[in-house]
Enzyme design. Structure first.
Site, PDB file in Angstrom:
ATOM      1  N   GLN A  71       0.827  -1.215   0.000  1.00 41.05           N
ATOM      2  CA  GLN A  71       0.000   0.000   0.000  1.00 41.05           C
ATOM      3  C   GLN A  71       0.861   1.266   0.000  1.00 41.05           C
ATOM      4  O   GLN A  71       1.609   1.490   0.953  1.00 41.05           O
ATOM      5  CB  GLN A  71      -0.861  -0.009   1.264  1.00 41.05           C
ATOM      6  CG  GLN A  71      -1.727   1.217   1.449  1.00 41.05           C
ATOM      7  CD  GLN A  71      -2.479   1.184   2.778  1.00 41.05           C
ATOM      8  OE1 GLN A  71      -1.937   0.700   3.767  1.00 41.05           O
ATOM      9  NE2 GLN A  71      -3.691   1.674   2.793  1.00 41.05           N
ATOM     10  N   SER A  96       4.515  -0.983   4.213  1.00 38.90           N
ATOM     11  CA  SER A  96       4.781  -2.293   4.821  1.00 38.90           C
ATOM     12  C   SER A  96       5.047  -3.338   3.738  1.00 38.90           C
ATOM     13  O   SER A  96       4.264  -3.462   2.798  1.00 38.90           O
ATOM     14  CB  SER A  96       3.585  -2.758   5.654  1.00 38.90           C
ATOM     15  OG  SER A  96       3.302  -1.820   6.658  1.00 38.90           O
ATOM     16  N   GLU A 140      -9.583  -1.748   4.880  1.00 37.81           N
ATOM     17  CA  GLU A 140      -8.388  -1.921   5.718  1.00 37.81           C
ATOM     18  C   GLU A 140      -8.765  -1.872   7.203  1.00 37.81           C
ATOM     19  O   GLU A 140      -8.326  -2.701   7.996  1.00 37.81           O
ATOM     20  CB  GLU A 140      -7.358  -0.812   5.408  1.00 37.81           C
ATOM     21  CG  GLU A 140      -6.109  -0.924   6.270  1.00 37.81           C
ATOM     22  CD  GLU A 140      -5.036   0.103   5.946  1.00 37.81           C
ATOM     23  OE1 GLU A 140      -5.312   1.043   5.150  1.00 37.81           O
ATOM     24  OE2 GLU A 140      -3.927  -0.022   6.482  1.00 37.81           O
ATOM     25  N   GLU A 174      -6.959   8.837  16.917  1.00 38.22           N
ATOM     26  CA  GLU A 174      -7.493  10.214  16.970  1.00 38.22           C
ATOM     27  C   GLU A 174      -8.246  10.537  15.678  1.00 38.22           C
ATOM     28  O   GLU A 174      -9.312  11.156  15.694  1.00 38.22           O
ATOM     29  CB  GLU A 174      -6.355  11.232  17.170  1.00 38.22           C
ATOM     30  CG  GLU A 174      -5.704  11.203  18.546  1.00 38.22           C
ATOM     31  CD  GLU A 174      -4.716  10.045  18.717  1.00 38.22           C
ATOM     32  OE1 GLU A 174      -4.333   9.422  17.699  1.00 38.22           O
ATOM     33  OE2 GLU A 174      -4.347   9.745  19.866  1.00 38.22           O
TER      34      GLU A 174
END
Ligand SMILES: Cc1cc2nc3c(=O)[nH]c(=O)nc-3n(C[C@H](O)[C@H](O)[C@H](O)COP(=O)(O)OP(=O)(O)OC[C@H]3O[C@@H](n4cnc5c(N)ncnc54)[C@H](O)[C@@H]3O)c2cc1C
Length: 402
Positions: free
Chosen positions: A131, A166, A249, A387
């Site tokens: 990604q 990743s 995701e 957040e």
């Protein structure tokens, strides 16, 4: 119900005949498993025939349409299949971002040609995906991304840098967000594009962390030529596709650390209670001796139970065809924060034995527990921080003003 029970018995028979006995009970820790790709690696040699047989049956992607390599199962059937696999202690034949992120997004937004090109390869585990969203100056504020794509005939020329990608060093293709209109409002100049990592001008450097090796990479694009045909959705319409993929995701992350994690019940209660009994001890009545710990365990279990019921409700909505929307933020934030609390509690229960990193003084389970505790911190950052999820819930689920 009768149909489902018939399916259950067929599934069990097929699994008994096709899953190699040698992989039963194979322990794979979080994020391990068969990721496939041009250069696949297998945790056990028999994971290869397991992948091949499951792919042929369409059961690496049970709910995807059979014409794209999936199993064509209903959600209820897929649930039965996963229950049977769990009962037989079978590891999944294939994992990865192809199945959980780009595949569902291709099904939603891909052209017929794109679906036929990419989905069967994902199902067969032939192509591994990564990604390319985050950049050095675009994380939470993703729409500020600067990686540029300039039109050149039937291609785009892409130049820029992605970070925290990743497993980019192990992946074959990347789905990336690029800026195609620098003049437009920031969300409106973004395009979602699929890039073969073998293209000239793509380079990847792994990032080492203080804890040693990491899956993170920096991915650079230097005038990388990518066909316009690789755009998913429309040019400058990538933000909508990007948000849909984030929904998938976040659901995937929530499922990984969802309500059932670590809640397997034994004769004397939950896994947490069993751990506490082993490390802290119980009194003559079988009660944990530490009252504060009893309270913390009960609270965590009650929260997990409440979350489990909410997930079940959403599961019913999904069966009726509801795609994950902004409410996937709710599951993501709760699952990852709950898992942080749970792993923290496990470390606390184990006391000094919960802080081992290496060395003879700790057994394998204890060393894994420390790593799980630290890894849990990343889960509330990847796919958008907690957040940011709270902001999304406030604005897009509750409709609160900015
Ligand atoms: C394990 C892991 C795997 C990852 N894998 C990938 C990957 O494969 N591909 C990829 O593209 N990215 C990946 N990422 C990157 C991830 O998406 C970003 O780290 C994340 O979006 C946060 O961006 P940032 O790191 O730039 O932090 P920042 O955006 O700089 O945020 C720093 C802090 O400020 C807070 N903050 C920022 N803005 C606000 C706001 N408006 N309101 C309240 N708080 C705010 C954040 O919550 C955070 O606590 C991964 C990250 C992790 C941890």
């Amino acid at each position: 119900m009768a149909d489902l029970e018939r399916f259950r018995s067929e599934a069990r028979q097929w699994l008994e005949a096709n899953a190699p006995k040698s992989i039963v009970g194979l322990q794979l820790s979080e994020m391990e498993g068969t990721w496939g790709g041009r250069n696949p690696t297998f945790d056990h040699p028999d994971m290869k025939p397991w992948l091949e047989r499951a792919a042929e049956k369409g059961w690496t992607a049970p709910t995807w349409p059979a014409e794209y390599g999936g199993g064509g199962l209903s959600r209820a059937e897929a649930k039965v299949l996963s229950q049977e696999m769990a009962a037989m202690k079978l590891p999944p034949p294939l994992v990865g971002f192809g199945l959980t992120m780009i595949g569902p997004t291709l099904l939603q937004f891909g052209s017929e040609e794109q679906k036929r090109e990419h989905l069967p390869k994902i199902c067969r585990g032939e192509i591994r995906w990564c990604q390319g969203y985050s950049e050095p100056d675009a994380g939470s504020d993703l729409a500020s991304l600067q990686c540029r794509a300039v039109r050149d005939g039937d291609d785009f020329l892409i130049t820029g840098e992605k970070v925290w990608t990743s497993y980019a060093d192990l992946s074959d293709w990347i789905f990336a967000l690029v800026r195609t209109d620098p003049e437009a409002k920031k969300q409106e100049g973004i395009t979602f594009i699929l890039i073969d990592m073998l293209s000239e001008g793509v380079s990847v450097s792994p990032i080492s962390l203080i804890s040693g090796k990491s899956p993170f990479c920096e991915t650079r694009f230097e005038s990388v030529r990518v066909p316009v045909a690789n755009v998913l959705g429309t040019i400058n319409g990538g933000w909508t596709v990007a948000k849909a993929l984030l929904g998938h995701e976040r659901s995937m992350i929530a499922n990984l650390f969802g309500p059932s994690t670590g809640r397997k019940k034994g004769k004397k209660g939950s896994a947490l209670a069993a751990l506490a009994r082993a490390y802290v001890g119980e009194d003559a009545d079988g009660q944990l001796t530490d009252a504060a710990l009893r309270h913390a365990i009960a609270q965590t279990e009650m929260d997990a139970r409440g979350f489990g019921l909410t997930v079940q409700r959403a599961g019913d909505a999904a069966k009726a065809g509801h795609q994950p929307g902004p409410e996937s933020s709710l599951f993501k934030v709760y699952a990852t924060e709950l898992n942080k609390r749970r792993t923290e509690l496990m470390v606390r229960i184990a006391g000094p034995q919960g802080l081992g990193w290496e060395g003879d003084g700790f057994d394998a389970e204890e060393l894994q527990r420390t790593r799980d505790w630290l890894r849990a911190r990343g889960n509330s950052i990847e796919g958008g921080t907690s957040e940011i999820q709270l902001n999304i819930i406030a604005k897009r689920v509750l409709g609160l003003p900015d």
